[in-house]
Every structure is written in C-alpha cells, then in structure tokens.
Design a protein around this motif. Sequence first.
Motif, PDB file in Angstrom:
ATOM      1  N   ALA A 141       1.040  -1.086   0.325  1.00 45.41           N
ATOM      2  CA  ALA A 141      -0.204   0.100  -0.052  1.00 45.41           C
ATOM      3  C   ALA A 141       0.509   1.092  -0.161  1.00 45.41           C
ATOM      4  O   ALA A 141       2.023   1.054  -0.321  1.00 45.41           O
ATOM      5  N   VAL A 142       0.379   2.074  -0.402  1.00 49.06           N
ATOM      6  CA  VAL A 142       1.376   4.032  -0.271  1.00 49.06           C
ATOM      7  C   VAL A 142       0.039   4.429   0.188  1.00 49.06           C
ATOM      8  O   VAL A 142      -1.047   4.802   0.499  1.00 49.06           O
ATOM      9  N   VAL A 143       0.712   5.013   1.751  1.00 48.28           N
ATOM     10  CA  VAL A 143       0.195   5.987   3.186  1.00 48.28           C
ATOM     11  C   VAL A 143       1.158   6.459   2.790  1.00 48.28           C
ATOM     12  O   VAL A 143       2.089   7.387   2.552  1.00 48.28           O
ATOM     13  N   GLU A 144       0.510   8.587   2.671  1.00 48.36           N
ATOM     14  CA  GLU A 144       0.550   9.673   2.751  1.00 48.36           C
ATOM     15  C   GLU A 144       1.056  10.366   4.087  1.00 48.36           C
ATOM     16  O   GLU A 144      -0.003  10.058   4.528  1.00 48.36           O
ATOM     17  N   THR A 145       1.717  11.060   4.834  1.00 50.98           N
ATOM     18  CA  THR A 145       2.322  11.576   5.812  1.00 50.98           C
ATOM     19  C   THR A 145       2.185  12.963   5.669  1.00 50.98           C
ATOM     20  O   THR A 145       2.345  13.534   4.770  1.00 50.98           O
TER      21      THR A 145
END
Length: 416
Positions: free
Chosen positions: A36-40
């Motif tokens: 997955a890709v998570v934006e922080t």
Amino acid sequence: MAEFRMPSLGADMEAGTLVEWLVKPGATLRRGDVIAVVETQKGAIEIENFEEGIFEGPIAQIGARVPVGAPIALIRRQDEPAAAVTPGAPASPALEGPPAEAPVPPRMAEIAVDARQQPEEPVPLSVAASPMAAEVAPERVRASPAARRHAADHGIDLSLVKGSGPNGAIQLRDLEGMESRPPTPAAPPVEPVPQPMTGMRAAIAAAMARSKREIPHYYLAHRIDLTEAEAWLSNFNTRRDPAERLVLGALFVKAVARATRKYPEFNGHFTDGVFRPSPVVHAGVAINIRGTGLVAPAIHDADALGVPELMAAMRDLVGRVRAGRFRSSELSDPTITVSSLGDRGVETLYGVIYPPQVAIVGFGMPVTEVRALEGLIGPHKIVHVTLAGDHRVSDGHRGALFLSHIDQLLQKPEAL
C-alpha cells in the motif's frame, strides 16, 4: 486471520492517509512485499508487509485518515478459510473516510513529494483599487517654479494660497510670511505576514520538541585527522568509474556503525522507560529535502555492508527520498543517526536525538590545519565530530570512548 495495521513511521506520526492499494484480494504475500501507499507529513510512503499469507482484502477506504495502530486490511494464513470482507468498509469510528463523491486519489507517482518544489509563498498584500481612482484629478495649481520650490521646502499647500500673478498664478512673494503646515505623519509600520509551517516542518517541530522535552542530552566534540582516510579514498577512486567512486560520507557512516558493535549503548531505542539495544545497526542518514525539511531513513545492516555497497545504498536512498519514494521500514527502523552539514560549509554541528533513538553523530566540513605529527609539521585535513547522547542510557565517559573508537577506525580505512 491477521490484521494489517497502520504502521508508525516516526515519533511524530499520529495518523496516515491511505492513498493506494498495490495488491488485490487473493494475492499471495511474502515478508517485505510493498502492499500500500500511505501519505504522511513526510510524503507518500510505500508500506511493507511482514506477514506471510493471502491478502484477504482492505478494511479502510481509499482516502481515509487512519490512526497509527488501527487495522486497514486482513491477511489470511495459507491454511485458514477465506472470510467475507466488504472491501472499503470502515474498520472503526476512528477512521475518517472522504465523502462518497470524492474522487479516488492519484497514484503514488502523481502525489510523490517533489524534492525540488518550494513551499507556497504567501500572497503579498496589495491595496485594493479605490472607486476614487476613476474620478478626474483636480486642476493643477498655477504657480511659478520658484514658488513651487519654496512651497515644497517649507511644506506649504499651494491649493490654499491665493496668487497675485497673471491668471491667479502664485508668486514667490505670495508665500512670504506663511507658516508651513504640520508634516504628514509617517505611515504605520507594516506587520509581517505570519507564515504557517508546512506539514513536514510541523512534524519535525513536534519530534524535536518531544526530544528536548524528554531526553536529557549531553554533547561531546572531537577532532579527527582524515589524512589517512583521504589518501586511501583517493587511491581507491582512481581505479573506479565515476558512478562507483566513494565519498567521505560513506566512511563516516561505516565507522559509526562499526563503533556501535563495541559500544552498543548508542545503538537502539528507549521506549516505555527501558533501553532496548538493537542486535542490528540500521544507520539513519539525514537527507535534506529541498524547500521542505529533512528525513533520516535507515540504511539497513550498515555495519555488515562493505564500503562500496554502503555507498551504493546511500546513492539509492538519497535519490529515492528526494523523489519522494521511500519505504515504511526505512523511516521506522533507524537505530542511530548520522548527520553532516559539511557540504553547507559548517565545521561543527550539534544534533538533536530523534526519539526513540538514543544518539546522533554529526560530522562537519573537513578543514586543512597545520599540525605536528611525530615531530613533523605539515598540513592535515581535520573534521570535527560531535555526539549527542541520551544521559539515561550512557554518559560522557562512554561517549568519549565511542568517539575515540570512531577516530581509530577512520585511521585504518582499508579495514572498514
């Protein structure tokens, strides 16, 4: 059935926004697969899986802001029966999903942080156009040049003076004995426009405030002679293509990583009131992201890599970070950080420990100094090295020995 949870990607992270799933339900997963890709606040980060099994399906919706530790997907072991999972169903009230009509966010390549992008500049304040601007300007007052100069020098408003010259023109004699008007008050000073912090700067501020609030720092500095290291490096690079050449930074990281084998109290994490030394050395390397801040992702097993392999890992890491592409483990795994501002012309830097780590080593810009060595006086390349240590885990005596051991290792670069 295992729950895949939102990982913690640093001491400053409280939640992340789910951007994209990179696997589909039914896919076979291995440890280390990116799923997955998570934006922080630090950018778009590829999240790795650490469970063997079958990807059963997502729990959290794309676009949901998920707290650290909250489940976002299910992973089924090979010997378990499949479970009915409704893709996109929220896992708990803590998840904040977007409205139904919200479009699916773009893929990671489109949202990745652009390291070259500068933060938005505030729009300068401007004076709004006034309706009076459209009015016809008043008729010019008739006056002789000498009268105009005298009026300007003495602050006299010519529109209030009756002239005695032709067609009512004001003459110099008409101004004799007149008092000048009070000077026009100065305009009030313009207040500076507040500039809010970017997401990354806010994250850095939170982590550094926590560090200085909770960690009792102590600082040490040491000067290391790099004459041997530079000679070895020059000889090594003459036999290599440009893409394979080394820089001093690779020797610095390797020396620090090797030194922690002898002094393990500088390599690990302090959590829940207990220090947990790490059996591996994942050296965090501070990397500047132009215009936004910096991150210190890990080079895994830095002590076990040869210097050329370590150099290749550094090049790869810097390139991916500045393109906004790095993995979750690279942010969560560092056990000690190495920082350098030598390329900025700074000779000495004193770092702030990034929790839950317990030490950071800083290298400044190497400078040439005249020194006496074994009775001979000559130029030597010297670098200032600093240590910020956590006094709950180590003390100045051990810190001095640690810096001295780094010095000894750099005197024999061929053995690194």
